[in-house]
Design a protein around this motif. Sequence first.
Motif, PDB file in Angstrom:
ATOM      1  N   PHE A 156       0.832  -1.209   0.000  1.00 39.88           N
ATOM      2  CA  PHE A 156       0.000   0.000   0.000  1.00 39.88           C
ATOM      3  C   PHE A 156       0.866   1.259   0.000  1.00 39.88           C
ATOM      4  O   PHE A 156       0.599   2.213  -0.752  1.00 39.88           O
ATOM      5  N   LEU A 157       1.899   1.276   0.841  1.00 44.19           N
ATOM      6  CA  LEU A 157       2.755   2.457   0.926  1.00 44.19           C
ATOM      7  C   LEU A 157       3.458   2.728  -0.397  1.00 44.19           C
ATOM      8  O   LEU A 157       3.543   3.879  -0.852  1.00 44.19           O
ATOM      9  N   LYS A 158       3.950   1.668  -1.027  1.00 48.17           N
ATOM     10  CA  LYS A 158       4.654   1.853  -2.294  1.00 48.17           C
ATOM     11  C   LYS A 158       3.698   2.315  -3.384  1.00 48.17           C
ATOM     12  O   LYS A 158       4.102   3.077  -4.283  1.00 48.17           O
ATOM     13  N   SER A 159       2.455   1.880  -3.307  1.00 43.61           N
ATOM     14  CA  SER A 159       1.473   2.350  -4.293  1.00 43.61           C
ATOM     15  C   SER A 159       1.170   3.833  -4.110  1.00 43.61           C
ATOM     16  O   SER A 159       0.640   4.490  -5.014  1.00 43.61           O
ATOM     17  N   ASN A 160       1.523   4.373  -2.929  1.00 41.93           N
ATOM     18  CA  ASN A 160       1.360   5.800  -2.652  1.00 41.93           C
ATOM     19  C   ASN A 160       2.702   6.528  -2.667  1.00 41.93           C
ATOM     20  O   ASN A 160       2.863   7.576  -2.029  1.00 41.93           O
ATOM     21  N   ASN A 161       3.656   5.924  -3.385  1.00 41.42           N
ATOM     22  CA  ASN A 161       4.958   6.549  -3.616  1.00 41.42           C
ATOM     23  C   ASN A 161       5.783   6.732  -2.337  1.00 41.42           C
ATOM     24  O   ASN A 161       6.570   7.671  -2.224  1.00 41.42           O
ATOM     25  N   ILE A 162       5.585   5.846  -1.386  1.00 40.72           N
ATOM     26  CA  ILE A 162       6.427   5.817  -0.182  1.00 40.72           C
ATOM     27  C   ILE A 162       7.229   4.529  -0.234  1.00 40.72           C
ATOM     28  O   ILE A 162       6.716   3.449   0.054  1.00 40.72           O
ATOM     29  N   HIS A 163       8.488   4.663  -0.646  1.00 40.57           N
ATOM     30  CA  HIS A 163       9.324   3.484  -0.880  1.00 40.57           C
ATOM     31  C   HIS A 163      10.383   3.283   0.198  1.00 40.57           C
ATOM     32  O   HIS A 163      10.869   2.175   0.368  1.00 40.57           O
ATOM     33  N   THR A 164      10.762   4.335   0.882  1.00 34.42           N
ATOM     34  CA  THR A 164      11.818   4.221   1.886  1.00 34.42           C
ATOM     35  C   THR A 164      11.289   4.599   3.264  1.00 34.42           C
ATOM     36  O   THR A 164      10.243   5.259   3.405  1.00 34.42           O
ATOM     37  N   ALA A 165      12.045   4.209   4.279  1.00 37.17           N
ATOM     38  CA  ALA A 165      11.678   4.552   5.652  1.00 37.17           C
ATOM     39  C   ALA A 165      11.711   6.059   5.866  1.00 37.17           C
ATOM     40  O   ALA A 165      10.907   6.609   6.631  1.00 37.17           O
ATOM     41  N   LEU A 166      12.627   6.732   5.186  1.00 41.19           N
ATOM     42  CA  LEU A 166      12.708   8.189   5.329  1.00 41.19           C
ATOM     43  C   LEU A 166      11.465   8.869   4.770  1.00 41.19           C
ATOM     44  O   LEU A 166      10.946   9.838   5.359  1.00 41.19           O
ATOM     45  N   GLN A 167      10.955   8.374   3.649  1.00 40.98           N
ATOM     46  CA  GLN A 167       9.739   8.945   3.080  1.00 40.98           C
ATOM     47  C   GLN A 167       8.554   8.746   4.020  1.00 40.98           C
ATOM     48  O   GLN A 167       7.699   9.630   4.163  1.00 40.98           O
ATOM     49  N   LEU A 168       8.496   7.595   4.699  1.00 41.64           N
ATOM     50  CA  LEU A 168       7.416   7.359   5.661  1.00 41.64           C
ATOM     51  C   LEU A 168       7.562   8.287   6.854  1.00 41.64           C
ATOM     52  O   LEU A 168       6.572   8.810   7.378  1.00 41.64           O
TER      53      LEU A 168
ATOM     54  N   HIS B 250       8.566  11.281   6.884  1.00 41.60           N
ATOM     55  CA  HIS B 250       8.126  12.630   6.531  1.00 41.60           C
ATOM     56  C   HIS B 250       6.677  12.681   6.030  1.00 41.60           C
ATOM     57  O   HIS B 250       6.206  13.744   5.610  1.00 41.60           O
ATOM     58  N   ALA B 251       5.967  11.553   6.081  1.00 44.89           N
ATOM     59  CA  ALA B 251       4.560  11.542   5.658  1.00 44.89           C
ATOM     60  C   ALA B 251       3.719  12.372   6.632  1.00 44.89           C
ATOM     61  O   ALA B 251       4.046  12.516   7.814  1.00 44.89           O
ATOM     62  N   LYS B 252       2.634  12.945   6.141  1.00 51.63           N
ATOM     63  CA  LYS B 252       1.771  13.790   6.970  1.00 51.63           C
ATOM     64  C   LYS B 252       1.002  12.952   7.989  1.00 51.63           C
ATOM     65  O   LYS B 252       0.497  11.878   7.679  1.00 51.63           O
ATOM     66  N   ASP B 253       0.911  13.485   9.193  1.00 50.41           N
ATOM     67  CA  ASP B 253       0.283  12.753  10.294  1.00 50.41           C
ATOM     68  C   ASP B 253      -1.153  12.352   9.982  1.00 50.41           C
ATOM     69  O   ASP B 253      -1.578  11.222  10.256  1.00 50.41           O
TER      70      ASP B 253
ATOM     71  N   LEU C 154       0.774   5.621  13.024  1.00 49.67           N
ATOM     72  CA  LEU C 154       1.232   6.933  13.460  1.00 49.67           C
ATOM     73  C   LEU C 154       2.310   6.806  14.538  1.00 49.67           C
ATOM     74  O   LEU C 154       3.288   7.572  14.551  1.00 49.67           O
ATOM     75  N   ARG C 155       2.143   5.848  15.432  1.00 51.49           N
ATOM     76  CA  ARG C 155       3.184   5.607  16.447  1.00 51.49           C
ATOM     77  C   ARG C 155       4.498   5.214  15.780  1.00 51.49           C
ATOM     78  O   ARG C 155       5.579   5.635  16.211  1.00 51.49           O
ATOM     79  N   LEU C 156       4.401   4.378  14.748  1.00 52.94           N
ATOM     80  CA  LEU C 156       5.602   3.978  14.014  1.00 52.94           C
ATOM     81  C   LEU C 156       6.311   5.197  13.429  1.00 52.94           C
ATOM     82  O   LEU C 156       7.543   5.327  13.525  1.00 52.94           O
ATOM     83  N   VAL C 157       5.541   6.103  12.825  1.00 52.58           N
ATOM     84  CA  VAL C 157       6.128   7.316  12.237  1.00 52.58           C
ATOM     85  C   VAL C 157       6.782   8.170  13.328  1.00 52.58           C
ATOM     86  O   VAL C 157       7.898   8.686  13.145  1.00 52.58           O
ATOM     87  N   TYR C 158       6.116   8.318  14.447  1.00 53.40           N
ATOM     88  CA  TYR C 158       6.721   9.080  15.553  1.00 53.40           C
ATOM     89  C   TYR C 158       8.032   8.428  16.005  1.00 53.40           C
ATOM     90  O   TYR C 158       9.007   9.124  16.334  1.00 53.40           O
ATOM     91  N   GLU C 159       8.051   7.127  16.065  1.00 53.36           N
ATOM     92  CA  GLU C 159       9.272   6.427  16.458  1.00 53.36           C
ATOM     93  C   GLU C 159      10.400   6.719  15.462  1.00 53.36           C
ATOM     94  O   GLU C 159      11.556   6.891  15.852  1.00 53.36           O
ATOM     95  N   LEU C 160      10.065   6.764  14.169  1.00 50.91           N
ATOM     96  CA  LEU C 160      11.072   7.088  13.158  1.00 50.91           C
ATOM     97  C   LEU C 160      11.588   8.518  13.331  1.00 50.91           C
ATOM     98  O   LEU C 160      12.730   8.827  12.958  1.00 50.91           O
ATOM     99  N   ARG C 161      10.769   9.377  13.904  1.00 49.81           N
ATOM    100  CA  ARG C 161      11.177  10.763  14.158  1.00 49.81           C
ATOM    101  C   ARG C 161      11.926  10.917  15.473  1.00 49.81           C
ATOM    102  O   ARG C 161      12.264  12.025  15.874  1.00 49.81           O
ATOM    103  N   GLY C 162      12.149   9.790  16.156  1.00 52.60           N
ATOM    104  CA  GLY C 162      12.904   9.848  17.399  1.00 52.60           C
ATOM    105  C   GLY C 162      12.062  10.092  18.630  1.00 52.60           C
ATOM    106  O   GLY C 162      12.601  10.375  19.713  1.00 52.60           O
ATOM    107  N   ILE C 163      10.742   9.984  18.506  1.00 53.26           N
ATOM    108  CA  ILE C 163       9.839  10.189  19.645  1.00 53.26           C
ATOM    109  C   ILE C 163       9.400   8.820  20.162  1.00 53.26           C
ATOM    110  O   ILE C 163       8.652   8.104  19.488  1.00 53.26           O
TER     111      ILE C 163
END
Length: 420
Positions: free
Chosen positions: A189-201, A203-206, A218-227
């Motif tokens: 699903f993520l790749k179909s929305n042009n999110i191919h790397t962990a960095l792109q995820l 920076h995805a909008k909350d 959303l928790r996963l994304v926060y974890e990638l941001r260091g939270i």
Amino acid sequence: MFGLVDANNFYASCQRVFDPSLINKPVVVLSNNDGCIVARSNEAKALGIQMGEPYFKAKPVIEKYGVKVFSSNYELYGDMSSRVMNILAELAPETEIYSIDECFLSFPQWPSQHLLSHGKTIRDRVKQWTGIPVSIGLAPTKTLAKAANKVAKKANGIQLLRETREIDTVLETMDVSDLWGVGRQYAKFLKSNNIHTALQLKHAKDGWVKKNLTIVGLRLVYELRGIPCLSLESVAPAKKAICHSRSFPKNVTLLNDLKAAVANFTARCGEKLRHQGSCAGMLQVFLHTNKFNADKPQYNSSRTIKLPVATHSTPELIHYALQALSLLYQEGYEYKKAGVIVTGIVPKNEVQLDLFDSVDRARQEILTGVTDTLNSRKGRNTVIVAEQNFPDKNTAWKMERNYLSPCYTTKWEELWMVTV
């Protein structure tokens, strides 16, 4: 800061500890019944041998390059895992055993400049005391520690991520499908929305993430941001369902053989229930024929029994499991797999009793306590329920392990002999 310690090629490494001639040689370990490859040394990976590949398919390559093959030795691996985890518990303030070869560590309030040297101490101590090589990833969150561990495996065995720039460098080269917590469907699903790397995820909008990946994403994304959003679970939560099943090395047709198999599977469920201090109120037994033998009659079915009172008593669980099996069994079929699932699990001190219950539960508690103690001290199946029988090499349902190594650390008769 969090750390993730992961034993490198754990099953293969355990075999090398007791046979140093295997070092730098290709090694593979097989699954139950020697069916598929579940562990590979780096040398075996370099030969193109795939994880999960059926043994018979890989056999030409294995024979051509002299790959050493082992059956899964769960007794040895479990004991070696305990040794590694005990060392980690001594070297970290908090630990969470994540799997047989992975453990999260927590270092609250530790200065990051001390973590790298301490990580090296952990890596070297585990190697010196057990012979098992490990990789360590250190980062501000559990998800980033997982990512750091992947980098560590390709480096010198340790990787510390703390600055935004170095974190983003790692995430930029990491495929989103390699992220901890991202399954196959989410990755698609993520790749179909042009999110191919962990960095792109990262920076995805909350709002988009919460809408499409739920609060867990959303928790996963926060974890990638260091939270940090995921804390350590020092005590593993009790399982809500327990299953023990097995594919048979040979097709089973006789009811008595199936009874012995189901009784043994049920006994293992009972052990796991007691280990976590729980009782089960529902029990299901299932039988499968081999769906790949299309020319043979097919039969796949299950039966579920609601127990009068939730229990973890092995004799009582076996009694109901065999009742379910008698309702389930049909003659004329060649059965390939059987299993037992217990659900409706509650803490043993919260069991709802029955006014008309005729079972002496105090006596059952004493009986299971004594058998567990004897089996722990003398070895599994030292004391069993009669219906389990004593499996021997001719038992139709017994797991096939033709390449089994000695247990080395858990059986007196298989300890190393040293002569001088």
